[in-house]
Design a protein around this motif. Structure first.
Motif, PDB file in Angstrom:
ATOM      1  N   LEU A 123      90.622  62.205  20.018  1.00 22.05           N
ATOM      2  CA  LEU A 123      90.189  60.513  20.026  1.00 22.05           C
ATOM      3  C   LEU A 123      88.754  60.251  20.294  1.00 22.05           C
ATOM      4  N   LYS A 124      87.934  61.353  20.352  1.00 29.13           N
ATOM      5  CA  LYS A 124      86.574  61.160  21.106  1.00 29.13           C
ATOM      6  C   LYS A 124      85.650  60.548  20.202  1.00 29.13           C
ATOM      7  N   ASP A 125      85.868  60.500  18.800  1.00 28.30           N
ATOM      8  CA  ASP A 125      84.842  59.880  17.865  1.00 28.30           C
ATOM      9  C   ASP A 125      85.201  58.381  17.704  1.00 28.30           C
ATOM     10  N   TYR A 126      86.036  57.948  18.460  1.00 26.79           N
ATOM     11  CA  TYR A 126      86.524  56.361  18.226  1.00 26.79           C
ATOM     12  C   TYR A 126      86.098  55.697  19.456  1.00 26.79           C
ATOM     13  N   ASP A 127      85.602  54.292  19.279  1.00 29.26           N
ATOM     14  CA  ASP A 127      85.230  53.369  20.319  1.00 29.26           C
ATOM     15  C   ASP A 127      86.482  52.477  20.683  1.00 29.26           C
ATOM     16  N   VAL A 128      87.356  53.405  21.344  1.00 29.84           N
ATOM     17  CA  VAL A 128      88.510  52.806  21.804  1.00 29.84           C
ATOM     18  C   VAL A 128      88.922  53.289  23.253  1.00 29.84           C
ATOM     19  N   GLU A 129      89.853  52.917  23.920  1.00 29.54           N
ATOM     20  CA  GLU A 129      90.130  53.171  25.219  1.00 29.54           C
ATOM     21  C   GLU A 129      91.782  53.610  25.384  1.00 29.54           C
ATOM     22  N   ILE A 130      91.859  54.684  26.079  1.00 31.87           N
ATOM     23  CA  ILE A 130      93.469  55.079  26.195  1.00 31.87           C
ATOM     24  C   ILE A 130      94.003  54.647  27.542  1.00 31.87           C
ATOM     25  N   VAL A 131      95.140  53.779  27.205  1.00 31.52           N
ATOM     26  CA  VAL A 131      95.404  52.964  28.687  1.00 31.52           C
ATOM     27  C   VAL A 131      96.684  53.615  28.996  1.00 31.52           C
ATOM     28  N   TRP A 132      97.374  54.140  28.061  1.00 32.36           N
ATOM     29  CA  TRP A 132      98.762  54.736  28.473  1.00 32.36           C
ATOM     30  C   TRP A 132      99.105  55.809  27.549  1.00 32.36           C
ATOM     31  N   VAL A 176      98.981  54.590  24.017  1.00 34.42           N
ATOM     32  CA  VAL A 176      98.628  53.219  23.768  1.00 34.42           C
ATOM     33  C   VAL A 176      97.027  53.112  23.761  1.00 34.42           C
ATOM     34  N   LEU A 177      96.381  52.586  22.633  1.00 33.65           N
ATOM     35  CA  LEU A 177      94.901  52.398  22.620  1.00 33.65           C
ATOM     36  C   LEU A 177      94.642  51.050  22.519  1.00 33.65           C
ATOM     37  N   THR A 178      93.347  50.725  23.054  1.00 36.59           N
ATOM     38  CA  THR A 178      92.998  49.288  22.939  1.00 36.59           C
ATOM     39  C   THR A 178      91.526  49.455  22.524  1.00 36.59           C
ATOM     40  N   GLY A 179      90.876  48.295  21.814  1.00 38.12           N
ATOM     41  CA  GLY A 179      89.534  48.431  21.248  1.00 38.12           C
ATOM     42  C   GLY A 179      89.309  47.490  20.218  1.00 38.12           C
ATOM     43  N   PRO A 180      88.441  47.461  19.413  1.00 36.52           N
ATOM     44  CA  PRO A 180      87.850  46.729  18.593  1.00 36.52           C
ATOM     45  C   PRO A 180      89.052  46.990  17.294  1.00 36.52           C
ATOM     46  N   THR A 181      89.533  45.906  16.767  1.00 37.47           N
ATOM     47  CA  THR A 181      90.704  46.040  15.678  1.00 37.47           C
ATOM     48  C   THR A 181      90.177  47.043  14.424  1.00 37.47           C
ATOM     49  N   LYS A 182      89.129  46.988  14.050  1.00 42.24           N
ATOM     50  CA  LYS A 182      88.483  47.541  12.918  1.00 42.24           C
ATOM     51  C   LYS A 182      88.138  49.105  13.203  1.00 42.24           C
ATOM     52  N   GLU A 183      87.847  49.336  14.725  1.00 38.51           N
ATOM     53  CA  GLU A 183      87.748  50.623  15.013  1.00 38.51           C
ATOM     54  C   GLU A 183      89.110  51.430  15.140  1.00 38.51           C
ATOM     55  N   LEU A 184      90.180  50.780  15.568  1.00 40.16           N
ATOM     56  CA  LEU A 184      91.493  51.320  15.537  1.00 40.16           C
ATOM     57  C   LEU A 184      91.904  51.473  14.098  1.00 40.16           C
ATOM     58  N   LEU A 185      91.558  50.791  13.285  1.00 35.82           N
ATOM     59  CA  LEU A 185      91.881  50.969  12.109  1.00 35.82           C
ATOM     60  C   LEU A 185      91.356  52.311  11.138  1.00 35.82           C
ATOM     61  N   LYS A 186      90.280  52.873  11.913  1.00 38.12           N
ATOM     62  CA  LYS A 186      89.723  53.937  11.297  1.00 38.12           C
ATOM     63  C   LYS A 186      90.761  55.249  11.568  1.00 38.12           C
ATOM     64  N   LEU A 187      91.753  55.004  12.792  1.00 42.07           N
ATOM     65  CA  LEU A 187      92.716  56.074  12.973  1.00 42.07           C
ATOM     66  C   LEU A 187      93.713  56.294  11.838  1.00 42.07           C
ATOM     67  N   LEU A 211      97.425  49.362  20.217  1.00 47.14           N
ATOM     68  CA  LEU A 211      97.939  50.054  19.115  1.00 47.14           C
ATOM     69  C   LEU A 211      98.682  51.245  19.475  1.00 47.14           C
ATOM     70  N   ALA A 212      99.911  51.588  19.394  1.00 41.46           N
ATOM     71  CA  ALA A 212     100.561  52.637  19.867  1.00 41.46           C
ATOM     72  C   ALA A 212     100.393  53.825  18.708  1.00 41.46           C
ATOM     73  N   VAL A 213     100.092  54.848  19.021  1.00 43.64           N
ATOM     74  CA  VAL A 213      99.801  55.824  18.144  1.00 43.64           C
ATOM     75  C   VAL A 213     100.648  56.966  18.471  1.00 43.64           C
ATOM     76  N   SER A 214     101.323  57.884  17.480  1.00 41.14           N
ATOM     77  CA  SER A 214     102.030  58.938  17.625  1.00 41.14           C
ATOM     78  C   SER A 214     101.676  60.174  16.840  1.00 41.14           C
ATOM     79  N   LEU A 215     101.349  61.153  17.569  1.00 43.66           N
ATOM     80  CA  LEU A 215     100.794  62.246  16.983  1.00 43.66           C
ATOM     81  C   LEU A 215     101.759  63.429  16.277  1.00 43.66           C
ATOM     82  N   ASP A 216     101.074  64.294  15.734  1.00 39.86           N
ATOM     83  CA  ASP A 216     101.867  65.493  14.845  1.00 39.86           C
ATOM     84  C   ASP A 216     102.146  66.588  15.726  1.00 39.86           C
TER      85      ASP A 216
END
Length: 387
Positions: free
Chosen positions: A241-250, A346-357, A224-229
């Protein structure tokens, strides 16, 4: 036997009155001396002319022609052997010289290619590159192209480079013949400058991404590619992003050039620059094995990457779409003045964890990349075969 002595004894040789030792010496000389072979041929022509004194019988003259032809062919064969040996020697010397040259150039060229790829292609990197030395200052470069989805590294293609000294020809070879550009970013300044109607269209696009994540099953991982404010430092991004079980890859890095494009959504080839986590190992010397933190190391890696591309601009322009030398220098100046700040990742991890974003107040846009089966665990062993 020298040329002068050979020519003095030529008549005696043609009449067969030389000693066996003299005949061998004359023949050896004729085999290696083209000038004396031509002199012998002219001598025979003079003997065959109407005004010549017929001192040599006709049969002897025919035998003499055979001798000349034999000497010519032996001379040509000897010349060919010499030329072939010279070619082999030159080839061996050139291969050794080429090996010495590309021991340095090949390593640098592979680094430039890998750095250019991972700084301009979200979540794509090269973890290995090799140089195949050829003769006459030619070399072939090759390396794999990969990306991370969940906990697994996925092979997406490879790159090819052909070098003649400092000149590089570059191409990519994708799996299935193409690479889909699904990861897009929206710069916060571009978003803020839009009319409310345009902003709403981007919100709808992000909502479609969130809906797709809802429909995907629990046992999947996604990219998932996320853009911030706003633009944030690396350490600030970790806090967001510290409270999410995801990894920042890019990381999508603010370069001051994002508003120059007609297209508001940024992807590869559209002033999109960043840094891949994998690149830290090749661009900085510090220990970078921590998963989060050490934002100054990421800043240094990005600046070192820009400096490497600026130093080898002739190679970089072969790899980067829409390459602009001035742009890299402007980016260097911009990040020196403003620091290295990020507006997306670009984040990667469990789909439902990414959905929390979807509920994160800092996320203004999201684009879904690849989805795979659940692999969010550590394997005891693994690997890949490429040949």
């Amino acid at each position: 036997m020298k040329c002068e002595e050979t020519r003095k004894k030529l008549d005696a040789y043609l009449h067969g009155t030389c000693t066996p030792e003299e005949e061998r010496a004359i023949e050896e000389h004729l085999h290696t001396c083209g000038e004396c072979g031509r002199y012998m041929e002219e001598h025979l022509k003079r003997q065959a002319s109407p005004d010549a004194d017929p001192a040599i019988p006709e049969l002897s003259r025919e035998e003499q022609r055979k001798i000349v032809r034999k000497a010519k062919w032996k001379n040509r064969f000897a010349t060919s052997i010499v030329v072939f040996n010279i070619f082999i020697i030159i080839s061996l010397i050139s291969m050794m010289a080429t090996g010495i040259i590309y021991a340095f150039i090949g390593t640098d060229a592979n680094r430039v290619i890998q750095t250019a790829v991972q700084m301009t292609m979200p979540n794509v990197y090269s973890d290995a590159g090799g140089t195949n030395i050829k003769v006459f200052f030619n070399a072939d470069l090759e390396g794999s192209l990969q990306k991370r989805v969940g906990s697994e590294e996925r092979y997406v293609g490879k790159y090819h480079g052909k070098m003649i000294l400092n000149h590089l020809n570059f191409s990519r070879e994708w799996v299935d013949g193409r690479y889909d550009l699904d990861l897009y970013f929206l710069h916060p300044q571009v978003f803020a400058s839009q009319q409310e109607e345009e902003k709403e269209s981007y919100r709808r696009g992000a909502n479609e991404t969130w809906e797709a994540l809802k429909m995907l099953p629990e046992g999947t991982v996604s990219e998932l590619a996320v853009s911030l404010d706003d633009v944030y430092s690396f350490d600030e991004m970790y806090q967001i992003l510290k409270d999410y079980d995801v990894e920042i890859v890019w990381y999508a890095v603010d370069t001051g050039t994002e508003e120059e494009r007609d297209s508001h959504l940024l992807s590869m080839g559209e002033t999109l620059w960043g840094i891949h986590e994998y690149a830290l190992h090749s661009l900085v010397e510090e220990d970078v094995y921590q998963e989060k933190g050490d934002g100054h190391i990421r800043e240094k890696a990005f600046k070192n990457g820009l400096a490497l591309l600026a130093e080898h601009e002739r190679w970089a322009e072969k790899v980067i779409w829409n390459y602009d030398e001035t742009s890299i220098k402007d980016i260097q100046k911009y990040v020196d003045e403003h620091g290295v700040k990020c507006y997306g990742a670009v984040l990667t991890g469990p789909t439902k964890e990414l959905l929390k974003l979807a509920g994160n107040e800092h996320v203004i846009y999201a684009a879904l990349g690849e989805v795979d089966f659940w692999n969010w665990y550590n394997k005891d062993a693994g690997g890949a075969l490429y040949h």
